[in-house]
Design a protein around this motif. Structure first.
Motif, mmCIF file in Angstrom:
data_model
loop_
_atom_site.group_PDB
_atom_site.id
_atom_site.type_symbol
_atom_site.label_atom_id
_atom_site.label_comp_id
_atom_site.label_asym_id
_atom_site.label_seq_id
_atom_site.Cartn_x
_atom_site.Cartn_y
_atom_site.Cartn_z
ATOM 1 N N LEU A 105 0.915 -1.309 -0.014
ATOM 2 C CA LEU A 105 0.001 0.011 -0.102
ATOM 3 C C LEU A 105 0.718 1.196 -0.149
ATOM 4 N N THR A 106 1.877 1.146 0.720
ATOM 5 C CA THR A 106 2.843 2.322 0.797
ATOM 6 C C THR A 106 3.357 2.697 -0.732
ATOM 7 N N THR A 107 3.754 1.721 -1.509
ATOM 8 C CA THR A 107 4.037 1.810 -2.740
ATOM 9 C C THR A 107 3.186 2.351 -3.606
ATOM 10 N N SER A 108 1.802 1.622 -3.558
ATOM 11 C CA SER A 108 0.736 2.116 -4.410
ATOM 12 C C SER A 108 0.288 3.641 -3.765
ATOM 13 N N VAL A 109 0.175 4.134 -2.890
ATOM 14 C CA VAL A 109 -0.156 5.489 -2.349
ATOM 15 C C VAL A 109 1.081 6.247 -2.733
ATOM 16 N N GLY A 110 2.446 5.945 -2.882
ATOM 17 C CA GLY A 110 3.278 7.002 -3.564
ATOM 18 C C GLY A 110 3.159 7.120 -4.983
ATOM 19 N N GLU A 111 2.588 5.908 -5.777
ATOM 20 C CA GLU A 111 2.492 5.877 -7.353
ATOM 21 C C GLU A 111 0.946 6.891 -7.281
ATOM 22 N N ALA A 112 0.290 6.547 -6.866
ATOM 23 C CA ALA A 112 -1.042 7.303 -7.007
ATOM 24 C C ALA A 112 -1.048 8.954 -6.667
ATOM 25 N N GLU A 113 -0.319 9.128 -5.695
ATOM 26 C CA GLU A 113 0.231 10.578 -5.351
ATOM 27 C C GLU A 113 1.013 11.219 -6.622
ATOM 28 N N ALA A 114 1.762 10.459 -7.214
ATOM 29 C CA ALA A 114 2.545 10.929 -8.340
ATOM 30 C C ALA A 114 1.652 11.232 -9.482
ATOM 31 N N GLU A 115 0.711 10.137 -9.673
ATOM 32 C CA GLU A 115 -0.388 10.191 -10.859
ATOM 33 C C GLU A 115 -1.336 11.495 -10.318
ATOM 34 N N LEU A 116 -1.902 11.629 -9.420
ATOM 35 C CA LEU A 116 -2.449 12.543 -9.073
ATOM 36 C C LEU A 116 -1.848 13.783 -9.222
ATOM 37 N N ALA A 117 -0.677 14.167 -8.875
ATOM 38 C CA ALA A 117 0.148 15.347 -9.157
ATOM 39 C C ALA A 117 0.029 15.368 -10.649
ATOM 40 N N GLY A 118 0.460 14.520 -11.443
ATOM 41 C CA GLY A 118 0.354 14.797 -12.887
ATOM 42 C C GLY A 118 -1.155 15.195 -13.388
#
Length: 141
Positions: free
Chosen positions: A42-55
């Motif tokens: 989940l920590t990995t997934s949250v990091g990826e989702a945050e990056a995608e959301l920032a984009g």
């Protein structure tokens, strides 16, 4: 005065239902491993989702020159990502709480009524904080 380190709970000190056997070290280790692995994923997934959301936020701009349907689709996607991210963050908190409760010896105690949650339930849902009765009552509301 000398401070003592917090007492690490032993498997046999954790509560279980009357008809259940006490936790074994292997069972507890399995639950801890599952909680930690889920936390890591989940920590990995949250990091990826945050990056995608920032984009998505960066690309959203002011919408000038964009088709109305594209703006709506982008807004929907952004809202969806925010919802997923919030749920994943909440799950991270639940996993961390479960690990802390194992450490402090309160794992397996219902946070609502104080009765045992049940070892079988915890093995199926390691981050559970409510016994079946309290969970059912919560879901009926």
């Amino acid at each position: 005065m000398k401070k003592t380190a917090p007492r690490k709970a032993t498997p046999s000190s954790l509560v279980v239902l009357e008809q259940e056997s006490a936790w074994t070290r292997a069972e507890l280790d399995e639950v801890v491993t599952e909680l930690r692995e889920h936390h890591e994923r989940l920590t990995t997934s949250v990091g990826e989702a945050e990056a995608e959301l920032a984009g998505l936020m960066r690309d959203a701009g002011d919408g000038a020159g964009h088709d109305q349907a594209d703006v709506g689709a982008s807004s929907f996607e952004r809202d969806h990502e925010l919802t997923v991210l919030a749920k994943e963050r909440e799950m991270l908190v639940q996993l961390e709480r479960a690990l802390a409760r194992i450490d402090d010896g309160t794992y397996g105690v219902c946070e609502s009524c104080g009765n045992p949650i049940g070892k079988n339930r915890l093995m199926a849902v390691p981050h559970a904080t409510l016994c079946m009765s309290c969970k059912q009552r919560e879901e009926r509301r």
